[in-house]
Design an enzyme around this catalytic site. Structure first.
Site, PDB file in Angstrom:
ATOM      1  N   GLY A 121      53.064  47.764  37.364  1.00  0.00           N
ATOM      2  CA  GLY A 121      54.282  48.536  37.569  1.00  0.00           C
ATOM      3  C   GLY A 121      54.435  49.746  36.671  1.00  0.00           C
ATOM      4  O   GLY A 121      55.510  50.339  36.601  1.00  0.00           O
ATOM      5  N   ARG A 167      40.722  48.784  41.520  1.00  0.00           N
ATOM      6  CA  ARG A 167      40.626  47.578  42.349  1.00  0.00           C
ATOM      7  C   ARG A 167      40.280  47.940  43.784  1.00  0.00           C
ATOM      8  O   ARG A 167      40.926  48.781  44.408  1.00  0.00           O
ATOM      9  CB  ARG A 167      41.952  46.814  42.323  1.00  0.00           C
ATOM     10  CG  ARG A 167      41.854  45.420  42.985  1.00  0.00           C
ATOM     11  CD  ARG A 167      43.163  44.647  42.897  1.00  0.00           C
ATOM     12  NE  ARG A 167      43.648  44.519  41.534  1.00  0.00           N
ATOM     13  CZ  ARG A 167      43.186  43.651  40.638  1.00  0.00           C
ATOM     14  NH1 ARG A 167      42.200  42.837  40.965  1.00  0.00           N
ATOM     15  NH2 ARG A 167      43.698  43.608  39.421  1.00  0.00           N
ATOM     16  N   THR A 225      39.908  41.117  36.213  1.00  0.00           N
ATOM     17  CA  THR A 225      40.020  39.862  36.972  1.00  0.00           C
ATOM     18  C   THR A 225      38.826  38.961  36.676  1.00  0.00           C
ATOM     19  O   THR A 225      38.237  38.355  37.563  1.00  0.00           O
ATOM     20  CB  THR A 225      40.186  40.131  38.485  1.00  0.00           C
ATOM     21  OG1 THR A 225      41.092  41.220  38.685  1.00  0.00           O
ATOM     22  CG2 THR A 225      40.786  38.907  39.196  1.00  0.00           C
ATOM     23  N   GLY A 273      47.121  50.469  37.673  1.00  0.00           N
ATOM     24  CA  GLY A 273      46.584  49.965  38.921  1.00  0.00           C
ATOM     25  C   GLY A 273      46.924  50.846  40.106  1.00  0.00           C
ATOM     26  O   GLY A 273      46.458  51.984  40.216  1.00  0.00           O
ATOM     27  N   SER A 274      47.788  50.337  40.985  1.00  0.00           N
ATOM     28  CA  SER A 274      47.998  50.998  42.272  1.00  0.00           C
ATOM     29  C   SER A 274      48.664  52.360  42.174  1.00  0.00           C
ATOM     30  O   SER A 274      48.564  53.167  43.095  1.00  0.00           O
ATOM     31  CB  SER A 274      48.805  50.085  43.199  1.00  0.00           C
ATOM     32  OG  SER A 274      50.049  49.754  42.616  1.00  0.00           O
ATOM     33  N   GLU A 315      38.046  50.122  34.408  1.00  0.00           N
ATOM     34  CA  GLU A 315      37.937  48.702  34.785  1.00  0.00           C
ATOM     35  C   GLU A 315      37.748  48.583  36.288  1.00  0.00           C
ATOM     36  O   GLU A 315      38.555  49.101  37.059  1.00  0.00           O
ATOM     37  CB  GLU A 315      39.214  47.974  34.360  1.00  0.00           C
ATOM     38  CG  GLU A 315      39.402  46.599  34.974  1.00  0.00           C
ATOM     39  CD  GLU A 315      40.827  46.068  34.826  1.00  0.00           C
ATOM     40  OE1 GLU A 315      41.204  45.214  35.643  1.00  0.00           O
ATOM     41  OE2 GLU A 315      41.555  46.507  33.920  1.00  0.00           O
ATOM     42  N   LYS A 339      47.013  42.106  27.027  1.00  0.00           N
ATOM     43  CA  LYS A 339      47.531  42.770  28.221  1.00  0.00           C
ATOM     44  C   LYS A 339      48.720  41.943  28.708  1.00  0.00           C
ATOM     45  O   LYS A 339      48.563  40.771  29.073  1.00  0.00           O
ATOM     46  CB  LYS A 339      46.409  42.819  29.272  1.00  0.00           C
ATOM     47  CG  LYS A 339      46.844  42.928  30.707  1.00  0.00           C
ATOM     48  CD  LYS A 339      45.643  42.699  31.623  1.00  0.00           C
ATOM     49  CE  LYS A 339      46.090  42.383  33.043  1.00  0.00           C
ATOM     50  NZ  LYS A 339      44.947  42.173  33.963  1.00  0.00           N
TER      51      LYS A 339
END
Length: 205
Positions: A156, A14, A66, A176-177, A37, A126
């Site tokens: 998370g 992202r 997204t 993700g992050s 992604e 998901k």
């Protein structure tokens, strides 16, 4: 139903920019990732995804996250995307993705949403945001889902807790992050990618 990559961990990049994407994706693939992604709220996503498909499309499942509208699915199909990941359960988006011959990982949070996604043709689910629900919630949800449906935890998931989601019945996770934050150095991506791959292999022992 079967997830089509060797490593069921989806790298979520992202916020990545076109000039950064090639180096980070190459590093991820070298670490063992084969599903990438790029969310559509990233800068110049069409440029990044099209270039990634050209460069890495024979080595990884490349696509977008997204994804909210059927017309976005059409734009993705036109640039060779093979993966569509949604944050929500939108039957029109799922049906369009399937019609275009792409794999969809449909975002859902409840049994109602999960079955709506499956009825629309989703090949995988998901659970998002996973951390807000916890592994026990997913385990309970899995009890009513068809056992062959691949379920991913997203939100998370860290190298330290990945095993909990797998134990709850997830085939893998979207990362993700804890894997990539916009603007982070390449070395950080390499370190986190290797940590996630090691954690996945350890959890399977």
């Amino acid at each position: 139903m079967r997830w089509q990559t060797e490593l069921p961990l989806i790298a979520i990049l992202r916020g990545i920019r076109p000039q950064e994407a090639q180096a980070h994706i190459a590093a991820l693939i070298d670490a063992g990732f084969d599903a990438i992604e790029i969310p559509l709220n990233s800068p110049q996503w069409e440029q990044s995804i099209a270039a990634a498909v050209r460069e890495f499309g024979d080595r990884a499942l490349i696509g977008a996250g997204t994804v909210l509208q059927p017309d976005q699915v059409d734009r993705l199909a036109a640039i060779g995307s093979r993966l569509v990941v949604t944050p929500n359960t939108d039957a029109a988006v799922i049906r369009r993705t399937v019609a275009c011959g792409m794999t969809v990982a449909a975002g859902c949070a409840t049994a109602t949403e999960a079955f709506t996604a499956l009825q629309a043709g989703a090949q995988s689910l998901k659970i998002f945001p996973s951390a807000a629900f916890g592994p026990d919630y997913i385990k309970a949800l899995k009890a009513v889902l068809p056992p062959e449906v691949p379920v991913f935890a997203v939100g998370g998931v860290t190298p330290q807790n990945l095993h909990q989601w797998l134990a709850a019945g997830c085939i893998g996770a979207g990362l993700g992050s804890d894997l990539y934050r916009a603007g982070q150095p390449l070395a950080r991506t390499v370190d986190q990618a290797l940590a996630f791959v090691a954690a996945y292999k350890e959890a399977l022992r």
